[in-house]
Design an enzyme around this catalytic site. Structure first.
Site, short mmCIF file in Angstrom:
data_model
loop_
_atom_site.label_atom_id
_atom_site.label_comp_id
_atom_site.label_asym_id
_atom_site.label_seq_id
_atom_site.Cartn_x
_atom_site.Cartn_y
_atom_site.Cartn_z
NE ARG A 27 2.26 -5.00 10.94
CZ ARG A 27 3.37 -4.88 10.22
NH1 ARG A 27 4.51 -5.39 10.63
NH2 ARG A 27 3.33 -4.23 9.07
NE ARG A 51 6.38 -0.60 10.00
CZ ARG A 51 5.36 -0.47 9.19
NH1 ARG A 51 5.50 0.20 8.06
NH2 ARG A 51 4.20 -1.01 9.47
CE LYS A 75 -2.02 -1.10 3.89
NZ LYS A 75 -1.35 -2.38 4.23
NE ARG A 129 -4.39 -1.26 10.16
CZ ARG A 129 -3.35 -0.81 9.45
NH1 ARG A 129 -3.36 0.39 8.93
NH2 ARG A 129 -2.32 -1.58 9.27
NE ARG A 164 8.40 -2.70 6.49
CZ ARG A 164 7.10 -2.42 6.39
NH1 ARG A 164 6.69 -1.61 5.42
NH2 ARG A 164 6.24 -2.94 7.21
P1 AP5 Z 1 4.74 -1.51 1.89
O1 AP5 Z 1 4.51 -0.72 0.67
O2 AP5 Z 1 5.26 -0.83 3.10
O3 AP5 Z 1 3.41 -2.31 2.27
P2 AP5 Z 1 2.21 -1.82 3.16
O4 AP5 Z 1 1.00 -2.53 2.67
O5 AP5 Z 1 2.17 -0.32 3.22
O6 AP5 Z 1 2.72 -2.47 4.52
P3 AP5 Z 1 2.86 -1.89 5.95
O7 AP5 Z 1 3.57 -2.96 6.71
O8 AP5 Z 1 3.45 -0.54 5.99
O9 AP5 Z 1 1.34 -1.83 6.31
P4 AP5 Z 1 0.60 -1.95 7.61
O10 AP5 Z 1 -0.80 -1.87 7.18
O11 AP5 Z 1 0.95 -3.11 8.48
O12 AP5 Z 1 1.22 -0.73 8.42
P5 AP5 Z 1 0.72 0.74 8.70
O13 AP5 Z 1 1.90 1.60 8.62
O14 AP5 Z 1 -0.50 1.08 7.95
O15 AP5 Z 1 5.67 -2.75 1.51
C1 AP5 Z 1 6.14 -3.65 2.47
C2 AP5 Z 1 7.51 -4.18 2.02
O16 AP5 Z 1 7.34 -4.90 0.81
C3 AP5 Z 1 8.51 -3.07 1.74
O17 AP5 Z 1 9.79 -3.50 2.14
C4 AP5 Z 1 8.45 -2.90 0.20
O18 AP5 Z 1 9.66 -2.46 -0.34
C5 AP5 Z 1 8.13 -4.33 -0.22
N1 AP5 Z 1 7.32 -4.37 -1.46
C6 AP5 Z 1 6.29 -3.55 -1.79
N2 AP5 Z 1 5.77 -3.90 -2.99
C7 AP5 Z 1 6.49 -4.99 -3.41
C8 AP5 Z 1 6.43 -5.80 -4.57
N3 AP5 Z 1 5.54 -5.61 -5.56
N4 AP5 Z 1 7.31 -6.83 -4.67
C9 AP5 Z 1 8.23 -7.06 -3.68
N5 AP5 Z 1 8.34 -6.32 -2.57
C10 AP5 Z 1 7.48 -5.29 -2.44
O19 AP5 Z 1 0.26 0.57 10.23
C11 AP5 Z 1 1.19 0.29 11.25
C12 AP5 Z 1 0.46 0.23 12.58
O20 AP5 Z 1 -0.11 1.52 12.88
C13 AP5 Z 1 -0.73 -0.74 12.66
O21 AP5 Z 1 -0.33 -2.07 12.93
C14 AP5 Z 1 -1.54 -0.12 13.80
O22 AP5 Z 1 -0.96 -0.39 15.04
C15 AP5 Z 1 -1.38 1.38 13.51
N6 AP5 Z 1 -2.43 1.88 12.61
C16 AP5 Z 1 -2.27 2.38 11.35
N7 AP5 Z 1 -3.46 2.71 10.82
C17 AP5 Z 1 -4.39 2.41 11.77
C18 AP5 Z 1 -5.80 2.49 11.80
N8 AP5 Z 1 -6.50 2.94 10.76
N9 AP5 Z 1 -6.43 2.08 12.94
C19 AP5 Z 1 -5.75 1.64 14.01
N10 AP5 Z 1 -4.41 1.51 14.03
C20 AP5 Z 1 -3.73 1.90 12.91
#
Ligand code: AP5
Length: 192
Positions: free
Chosen positions: A144, A133, A13, A88, A127
Site C-alpha cells: 500500500r 483488517r 485520515k 488516489r 490496528r
Molecule cells: P486511520 O485514521 O485509519 O488512518 P487512514 O489514513 O484512514 O488509514 P487507512 O489505513 O484506513 O487508509 P488507507 O488509505 O490505506 O485505506 P482506505 O480505507 O482508504 O488510522 C490508522 C491507525 O492509526 C488507526 O489504528 C488509528 O487509531 C491510528 N491513529 C490515527 N491517528 C493517530 C495518531 N495521531 N497517533 C497515533 N495513532 C493514530 O482504503 C483501503 C483500500 O480500499 C485501498 O487499499 C484500495 O484497495 C481501496 N480503495 C479505497 N479508496 C480507493 C480509491 N479511491 N481508488 C481505488 N481503490 C480504493
C-alpha cells in the site's frame, strides 16, 4: 465546508474525518469504508474488490467513480463533505473535478496529513492486532505504501502546483492533529 483528505495509509485520515464530521456537521465519505461495506455485504462489486483490497492494490477507477457518483447524488452532500481516500491517482483527481463541476461544486481545501513511514508501519501493526483488517498484514502495508508513492503522490504534487494543497503534520495526539487541521482550514476560528 468541502474537504479532501489526503495522506498515506495509516496517516489518520479516517480518524480525523470522523472528528471533522462532528465539528463541521457534514458527511464523511470514505471510499475505503464504502468498499468494505460492499465486501461485507458480499455484493458483486464487493466480491470483485475483495482480493484487490487485501493485496493493497487500487480498485478500478470506474468502480470508484460509480460509487462516488452514487454517494454524491444524496442530498446530505449539498451542505459539504469530507472526502477520505479519493482521489488516489491523477485520473481520479480529474474525475473528481469533473463530477464536482457537474454538481456546481468545488472543494475548499485538499488537506494532506504527513506521517513518516516508520510510524505508519507501527500504527497499522497496532490496528492489525486490534482489528485484524485484511490489508494490514506487513506485506500488504508495504505494498500500500508503494502504491501510494507511485500513484497517489502525484495527486499531492498536482494539488500543490494548483495552489489547492494544505499540508498538516499528522504526528501527535489525536487532539493536536485535529487542532492543526482546523487551524489550517479555518484560520482564526476558535476550535472549542
Ligand atoms: P486511520 O485514521 O485509519 O488512518 P487512514 O489514513 O484512514 O488509514 P487507512 O489505513 O484506513 O487508509 P488507507 O488509505 O490505506 O485505506 P482506505 O480505507 O482508504 O488510522 C490508522 C491507525 O492509526 C488507526 O489504528 C488509528 O487509531 C491510528 N491513529 C490515527 N491517528 C493517530 C495518531 N495521531 N497517533 C497515533 N495513532 C493514530 O482504503 C483501503 C483500500 O480500499 C485501498 O487499499 C484500495 O484497495 C481501496 N480503495 C479505497 N479508496 C480507493 C480509491 N479511491 N481508488 C481505488 N481503490 C480504493
Amino acid at each position: 465546508m468541502r474537504l479532501v483528505l489526503l495522506g498515506a495509509p495509516g496517516s489518520g485520515k479516517g480518524t480525523q474525518a470522523a472528528r471533522l464530521k462532528e465539528h463541521l456537521q457534514v458527511p464523511h465519505i470514505s471510499t475505503g469504508d464504502l468498499l468494505r461495506a460492499e465486501v461485507a455485504a458480499g455484493s458483486p462489486l464487493g466480491l470483485q474488490a475483495k482480493q484487490v483490497m487485501a493485496r493493497g492494490d487500487l480498485v478500478s477507477d470506474d468502480i470508484l467513480l460509480g460509487m462516488l457518483r452514487d454517494r454524491f447524488s444524496r442530498d446530505d452532500t449539498r451542505a459539504g463533505f469530507i472526502l477520505d481516500g479519493y482521489p488516489r491517482n491523477l485520473a481520479q483527481a480529474a474525475a473528481l473535478d469533473k463530477l464536482l463541476a457537474e454538481l456546481g461544486q468545488a472543494f475548499d481545501a485538499a488537506v494532506q496529513l504527513t506521517v513518516d513511514n516508520e510510524q505508519i508501519i507501527e500504527r497499522l501493526a497496532g490496528r492489525a492486532k486490534a482489528e485484524g483488517r485484511a490489508d494490514d498484514t506487513p506485506e500488504s502495508v508495504r505494498h500500500r505504501l508503494n502504491v501510494y508513492d507511485q500513484q497517489t503522490a502525484p495527486v499531492i504534487d498536482f494539488y500543490r502546483q494548483h495552489g489547492q494543497l494544505t499540508v498538516v503534520d499528522g504526528v501527535g495526539s489525536l487532539d493536536e492533529v485535529f487542532t492543526r487541521i482546523l487551524e489550517a482550514i479555518q484560520p482564526g476560528h476558535e476550535v472549542g
